[in-house]
Design a protein around this motif. Structure first.
Motif, PDB file in Angstrom:
ATOM      1  N   GLY A  87       0.789  -1.219   0.000  1.00  0.00           N
ATOM      2  CA  GLY A  87       0.000   0.000   0.000  1.00  0.00           C
ATOM      3  C   GLY A  87       0.826   1.277   0.000  1.00  0.00           C
ATOM      4  N   ARG A  88       2.120   1.161   0.186  1.00  0.00           N
ATOM      5  CA  ARG A  88       3.019   2.308   0.107  1.00  0.00           C
ATOM      6  C   ARG A  88       4.424   1.807  -0.144  1.00  0.00           C
ATOM      7  NH1 ARG A  88       3.720   4.804   6.219  1.00  0.00           N
ATOM      8  NH2 ARG A  88       5.760   5.499   5.606  1.00  0.00           N
ATOM      9  N   GLU A  89       5.270   2.677  -0.608  1.00  0.00           N
ATOM     10  CA  GLU A  89       6.646   2.302  -0.909  1.00  0.00           C
ATOM     11  C   GLU A  89       7.412   2.087   0.391  1.00  0.00           C
ATOM     12  OE1 GLU A  89       8.109   1.854  -3.977  1.00  0.00           O
ATOM     13  OE2 GLU A  89       6.067   2.008  -4.699  1.00  0.00           O
ATOM     14  N   GLY A  90       8.428   1.267   0.337  1.00  0.00           N
ATOM     15  CA  GLY A  90       9.338   1.146   1.455  1.00  0.00           C
ATOM     16  C   GLY A  90       9.351  -0.217   2.109  1.00  0.00           C
ATOM     17  N   TYR A  91      10.164  -0.296   3.137  1.00  0.00           N
ATOM     18  CA  TYR A  91      10.354  -1.489   3.933  1.00  0.00           C
ATOM     19  C   TYR A  91      10.175  -1.125   5.394  1.00  0.00           C
ATOM     20  CZ  TYR A  91      12.465  -3.614  -0.183  1.00  0.00           C
ATOM     21  OH  TYR A  91      12.678  -4.115  -1.433  1.00  0.00           O
ATOM     22  N   ARG A  92      10.022  -2.160   6.237  1.00  0.00           N
ATOM     23  CA  ARG A  92       9.958  -1.919   7.659  1.00  0.00           C
ATOM     24  C   ARG A  92      10.713  -3.013   8.390  1.00  0.00           C
ATOM     25  NH1 ARG A  92       7.951  -6.029  10.646  1.00  0.00           N
ATOM     26  NH2 ARG A  92       5.924  -6.782  10.080  1.00  0.00           N
ATOM     27  N   ILE A  93      11.310  -2.607   9.512  1.00  0.00           N
ATOM     28  CA  ILE A  93      11.911  -3.577  10.420  1.00  0.00           C
ATOM     29  C   ILE A  93      11.359  -3.305  11.808  1.00  0.00           C
ATOM     30  CG2 ILE A  93      14.021  -4.037   9.128  1.00  0.00           C
ATOM     31  CD1 ILE A  93      15.467  -2.071  10.964  1.00  0.00           C
ATOM     32  N   ARG A  94      11.374  -4.344  12.626  1.00  0.00           N
ATOM     33  CA  ARG A  94      10.896  -4.233  13.996  1.00  0.00           C
ATOM     34  C   ARG A  94      12.076  -4.146  14.944  1.00  0.00           C
ATOM     35  NH1 ARG A  94       6.939  -9.064  15.278  1.00  0.00           N
ATOM     36  NH2 ARG A  94       8.982  -9.953  15.555  1.00  0.00           N
ATOM     37  N   VAL A  95      11.932  -3.297  15.948  1.00  0.00           N
ATOM     38  CA  VAL A  95      12.881  -3.225  17.050  1.00  0.00           C
ATOM     39  C   VAL A  95      12.023  -3.165  18.305  1.00  0.00           C
ATOM     40  CG1 VAL A  95      14.749  -1.952  18.141  1.00  0.00           C
ATOM     41  CG2 VAL A  95      14.569  -1.983  15.645  1.00  0.00           C
ATOM     42  N   GLY A  96      11.811  -4.321  18.926  1.00  0.00           N
ATOM     43  CA  GLY A  96      10.900  -4.375  20.067  1.00  0.00           C
ATOM     44  C   GLY A  96       9.493  -4.030  19.619  1.00  0.00           C
ATOM     45  N   LYS A  97       8.894  -3.045  20.296  1.00  0.00           N
ATOM     46  CA  LYS A  97       7.541  -2.623  19.943  1.00  0.00           C
ATOM     47  C   LYS A  97       7.540  -1.457  18.959  1.00  0.00           C
ATOM     48  CE  LYS A  97       5.420  -4.210  24.173  1.00  0.00           C
ATOM     49  NZ  LYS A  97       4.570  -3.864  25.317  1.00  0.00           N
ATOM     50  N   TYR A  98       8.712  -1.110  18.452  1.00  0.00           N
ATOM     51  CA  TYR A  98       8.841   0.015  17.526  1.00  0.00           C
ATOM     52  C   TYR A  98       9.111  -0.477  16.114  1.00  0.00           C
ATOM     53  CZ  TYR A  98       8.617   3.262  21.349  1.00  0.00           C
ATOM     54  OH  TYR A  98       8.177   3.982  22.415  1.00  0.00           O
ATOM     55  N   ARG A  99       8.722   0.352  15.144  1.00  0.00           N
ATOM     56  CA  ARG A  99       8.931   0.042  13.732  1.00  0.00           C
ATOM     57  C   ARG A  99       9.740   1.150  13.092  1.00  0.00           C
ATOM     58  NH1 ARG A  99       7.190  -3.691  15.981  1.00  0.00           N
ATOM     59  NH2 ARG A  99       5.387  -4.948  15.488  1.00  0.00           N
ATOM     60  N   ILE A 100      10.592   0.752  12.162  1.00  0.00           N
ATOM     61  CA  ILE A 100      11.387   1.699  11.382  1.00  0.00           C
ATOM     62  C   ILE A 100      10.948   1.539   9.930  1.00  0.00           C
ATOM     63  CG2 ILE A 100      13.702   2.373  10.657  1.00  0.00           C
ATOM     64  CD1 ILE A 100      14.714   0.943  13.244  1.00  0.00           C
ATOM     65  N   ILE A 101      10.478   2.619   9.331  1.00  0.00           N
ATOM     66  CA  ILE A 101      10.030   2.615   7.939  1.00  0.00           C
ATOM     67  C   ILE A 101      11.112   3.302   7.115  1.00  0.00           C
ATOM     68  CG2 ILE A 101       8.230   3.322   6.319  1.00  0.00           C
ATOM     69  CD1 ILE A 101       7.159   1.483   8.510  1.00  0.00           C
ATOM     70  N   ASP A 131      16.935   5.831   3.052  1.00  0.00           N
ATOM     71  CA  ASP A 131      16.274   7.007   3.581  1.00  0.00           C
ATOM     72  C   ASP A 131      15.277   6.553   4.645  1.00  0.00           C
ATOM     73  OD1 ASP A 131      15.435   9.607   3.916  1.00  0.00           O
ATOM     74  OD2 ASP A 131      14.087   9.572   2.186  1.00  0.00           O
ATOM     75  N   VAL A 132      15.570   6.852   5.910  1.00  0.00           N
ATOM     76  CA  VAL A 132      14.689   6.472   7.007  1.00  0.00           C
ATOM     77  C   VAL A 132      13.578   7.509   7.069  1.00  0.00           C
ATOM     78  CG1 VAL A 132      14.512   5.974   9.460  1.00  0.00           C
ATOM     79  CG2 VAL A 132      16.601   5.383   8.230  1.00  0.00           C
ATOM     80  N   LEU A 133      12.334   7.053   6.885  1.00  0.00           N
ATOM     81  CA  LEU A 133      11.187   7.943   6.772  1.00  0.00           C
ATOM     82  C   LEU A 133      10.448   8.163   8.078  1.00  0.00           C
ATOM     83  CD1 LEU A 133       9.765   6.382   3.506  1.00  0.00           C
ATOM     84  CD2 LEU A 133      11.198   8.412   3.712  1.00  0.00           C
ATOM     85  N   ALA A 134      10.346   7.118   8.893  1.00  0.00           N
ATOM     86  CA  ALA A 134       9.551   7.229  10.117  1.00  0.00           C
ATOM     87  C   ALA A 134       9.975   6.183  11.132  1.00  0.00           C
ATOM     88  CB  ALA A 134       8.074   7.073   9.810  1.00  0.00           C
ATOM     89  N   ILE A 135       9.796   6.554  12.395  1.00  0.00           N
ATOM     90  CA  ILE A 135      10.006   5.641  13.508  1.00  0.00           C
ATOM     91  C   ILE A 135       8.826   5.844  14.434  1.00  0.00           C
ATOM     92  CG2 ILE A 135      11.400   5.140  15.550  1.00  0.00           C
ATOM     93  CD1 ILE A 135      13.804   6.177  14.013  1.00  0.00           C
ATOM     94  N   GLY A 136       8.260   4.746  14.914  1.00  0.00           N
ATOM     95  CA  GLY A 136       7.143   4.905  15.839  1.00  0.00           C
ATOM     96  C   GLY A 136       6.749   3.601  16.479  1.00  0.00           C
ATOM     97  N   HIS A 137       5.950   3.731  17.515  1.00  0.00           N
ATOM     98  CA  HIS A 137       5.400   2.566  18.188  1.00  0.00           C
ATOM     99  C   HIS A 137       4.490   1.827  17.215  1.00  0.00           C
ATOM    100  CE1 HIS A 137       3.149   0.137  21.098  1.00  0.00           C
ATOM    101  NE2 HIS A 137       4.211   0.320  21.900  1.00  0.00           N
ATOM    102  N   ARG A 138       4.440   0.535  17.325  1.00  0.00           N
ATOM    103  CA  ARG A 138       3.709  -0.260  16.341  1.00  0.00           C
ATOM    104  C   ARG A 138       2.231   0.096  16.249  1.00  0.00           C
ATOM    105  NH1 ARG A 138       1.260  -5.207  18.217  1.00  0.00           N
ATOM    106  NH2 ARG A 138       1.321  -5.275  20.484  1.00  0.00           N
ATOM    107  N   LYS A 139       1.635   0.609  17.318  1.00  0.00           N
ATOM    108  CA  LYS A 139       0.212   0.979  17.256  1.00  0.00           C
ATOM    109  C   LYS A 139      -0.001   2.311  16.533  1.00  0.00           C
ATOM    110  CE  LYS A 139       0.083   3.365  21.634  1.00  0.00           C
ATOM    111  NZ  LYS A 139      -0.504   3.533  22.911  1.00  0.00           N
ATOM    112  N   ASP A 140       1.053   3.131  16.405  1.00  0.00           N
ATOM    113  CA  ASP A 140       0.913   4.461  15.815  1.00  0.00           C
ATOM    114  C   ASP A 140       1.523   4.613  14.430  1.00  0.00           C
ATOM    115  OD1 ASP A 140      -0.245   5.320  18.222  1.00  0.00           O
ATOM    116  OD2 ASP A 140       1.730   5.745  19.082  1.00  0.00           O
ATOM    117  N   ILE A 141       2.385   3.725  14.019  1.00  0.00           N
ATOM    118  CA  ILE A 141       3.208   3.948  12.830  1.00  0.00           C
ATOM    119  C   ILE A 141       2.433   3.793  11.531  1.00  0.00           C
ATOM    120  CG2 ILE A 141       4.110   1.609  12.590  1.00  0.00           C
ATOM    121  CD1 ILE A 141       6.160   4.797  12.141  1.00  0.00           C
ATOM    122  N   TYR A 142       1.442   2.931  11.464  1.00  0.00           N
ATOM    123  CA  TYR A 142       0.737   2.717  10.209  1.00  0.00           C
ATOM    124  C   TYR A 142      -0.477   3.597  10.177  1.00  0.00           C
ATOM    125  CZ  TYR A 142       3.716  -1.365  10.114  1.00  0.00           C
ATOM    126  OH  TYR A 142       4.810  -2.193  10.144  1.00  0.00           O
TER     127      TYR A 142
END
Length: 84
Positions: free
Chosen positions: A48-62, A73-84
């Motif tokens: 649904g959008r460009e990019g990749y994600r990895i998990r670090v604990g309860k956080y996601r890096i897009i 290019d790191v676009l966003a970092i956030g808690h898994r409930k807020d990132i998408y």
């Protein structure tokens, strides 16, 4: 394998600054590891959008990968409930 250059958006820098050191340090380490391995085990291509994600604990890096210019290019970092 060549080393990729990593860029962080202004929002990512602000998000990292807001986190406590015990949460931010593993995230920063994971971002640094992306320079050598842009598609580590456990990374997922986003739907649904460009990019990749990895998990670090309860956080996601897009992030986006540009293989031709060896750039991540790191676009966003956030808690898994807020990132998408």
């Amino acid at each position: 394998m060549s080393t990729y250059t990593i860029t962080l958006s202004k929002n990512v820098v602000k998000q990292l600054d807001k986190l406590s050191n015990n949460i931010a340090q593993p995230i920063f380490d994971a971002i640094t590891f992306l320079a050598d391995e842009p598609r580590p085990k456990g990374c997922k291509k986003l739907k649904g959008r460009e990019g990749y994600r990895i998990r670090v604990g309860k956080y996601r890096i897009i992030y986006d990968i540009y293989d031709k210019v060896l750039l991540i290019d790191v676009l966003a970092i956030g808690h898994r409930k807020d990132i998408y």
